[in-house]
Design a protein around this motif. Structure first.
Motif, mmCIF file in Angstrom:
data_model
loop_
_atom_site.group_PDB
_atom_site.id
_atom_site.type_symbol
_atom_site.label_atom_id
_atom_site.label_comp_id
_atom_site.label_asym_id
_atom_site.label_seq_id
_atom_site.Cartn_x
_atom_site.Cartn_y
_atom_site.Cartn_z
ATOM 1 N N ALA A 1 0.813 -1.226 0.000
ATOM 2 C CA ALA A 1 0.000 0.000 0.000
ATOM 3 C C ALA A 1 0.848 1.278 0.000
ATOM 4 O O ALA A 1 0.717 2.121 0.878
ATOM 5 N N PRO A 2 1.698 1.460 -1.005
ATOM 6 C CA PRO A 2 2.552 2.650 -1.030
ATOM 7 C C PRO A 2 1.783 3.955 -1.225
ATOM 8 O O PRO A 2 2.342 5.039 -1.076
ATOM 9 N N TRP A 3 0.517 3.883 -1.566
ATOM 10 C CA TRP A 3 -0.313 5.079 -1.755
ATOM 11 C C TRP A 3 -0.855 5.620 -0.427
ATOM 12 O O TRP A 3 -1.355 6.719 -0.373
ATOM 13 N N ASP A 4 -0.750 4.823 0.642
ATOM 14 C CA ASP A 4 -1.210 5.287 1.947
ATOM 15 C C ASP A 4 -0.290 6.388 2.473
ATOM 16 O O ASP A 4 0.898 6.425 2.138
ATOM 17 N N PRO A 5 -0.817 7.275 3.329
ATOM 18 C CA PRO A 5 0.038 8.311 3.912
ATOM 19 C C PRO A 5 1.142 7.683 4.762
ATOM 20 O O PRO A 5 1.000 6.566 5.269
ATOM 21 N N LEU A 6 2.238 8.409 4.931
ATOM 22 C CA LEU A 6 3.341 7.928 5.758
ATOM 23 C C LEU A 6 2.874 7.763 7.200
ATOM 24 O O LEU A 6 2.018 8.516 7.678
ATOM 25 N N LEU A 7 3.425 6.802 7.899
ATOM 26 C CA LEU A 7 3.057 6.575 9.299
ATOM 27 C C LEU A 7 3.606 7.671 10.201
ATOM 28 O O LEU A 7 3.035 7.980 11.237
ATOM 29 N N GLY A 8 4.726 8.236 9.808
ATOM 30 C CA GLY A 8 5.344 9.318 10.580
ATOM 31 C C GLY A 8 5.859 10.386 9.641
ATOM 32 O O GLY A 8 5.742 10.275 8.418
ATOM 33 N N LYS A 9 6.428 11.416 10.201
ATOM 34 C CA LYS A 9 6.969 12.505 9.385
ATOM 35 C C LYS A 9 8.253 12.041 8.703
ATOM 36 O O LYS A 9 9.104 11.413 9.324
#
Length: 121
Positions: free
Chosen positions: A103-111
């Protein structure tokens, strides 16, 4: 109506160590490209990788279907060996099948680190 033709491979060898010729490259590539287009539907429609891969695969499939010979198709792609094109199509299909789990389209888990996209460093 689908086009059922056979474009036999005119070569006896690929000239690449370990790479055998494909007897019916038209059938192999056509099947791979159609499977790729089908698998791409599992990815989000707006995902840039899906958009570009659909465009490229559709373009290559059209080129394959309009080619009268294997050599003509290779020239249209500026490819030296159709077996390499088949290998690339197989690798692309394998990647597409792995993407939903990642799922590389998901937002990053952290900054992201501040200099992550800076090049050269």
């Amino acid at each position: 109506m689908p086009r059922f033709i056979r474009l036999p491979n005119p070569r006896m060898i690929t000239g690449i160590v370990g790479r055998d010729i494909v007897k019916d490259p038209y059938h192999s590539l056509s099947k791979l490209y159609k499977a790729t287009l089908n698998e791409l539907t599992t990815l989000p429609e707006s995902y840039p990788y899906r958009v570009e891969t659909e465009r490229l695969t559709t373009e290559r499939l059209a080129s394959l279907e309009s080619a009268k010979t294997v050599v003509e198709f290779e020239k249209s792609l500026n490819a030296r060996c159709i077996e390499n094109v088949i290998q690339e199509a197989k690798a692309e299909l394998l990647l597409i099948r792995k993407l939903p789990a990642w799922a590389p389209w998901d937002p990053l888990l952290g900054k992201a680190p501040e200099d992550q996209w800076k090049w050269p460093m």
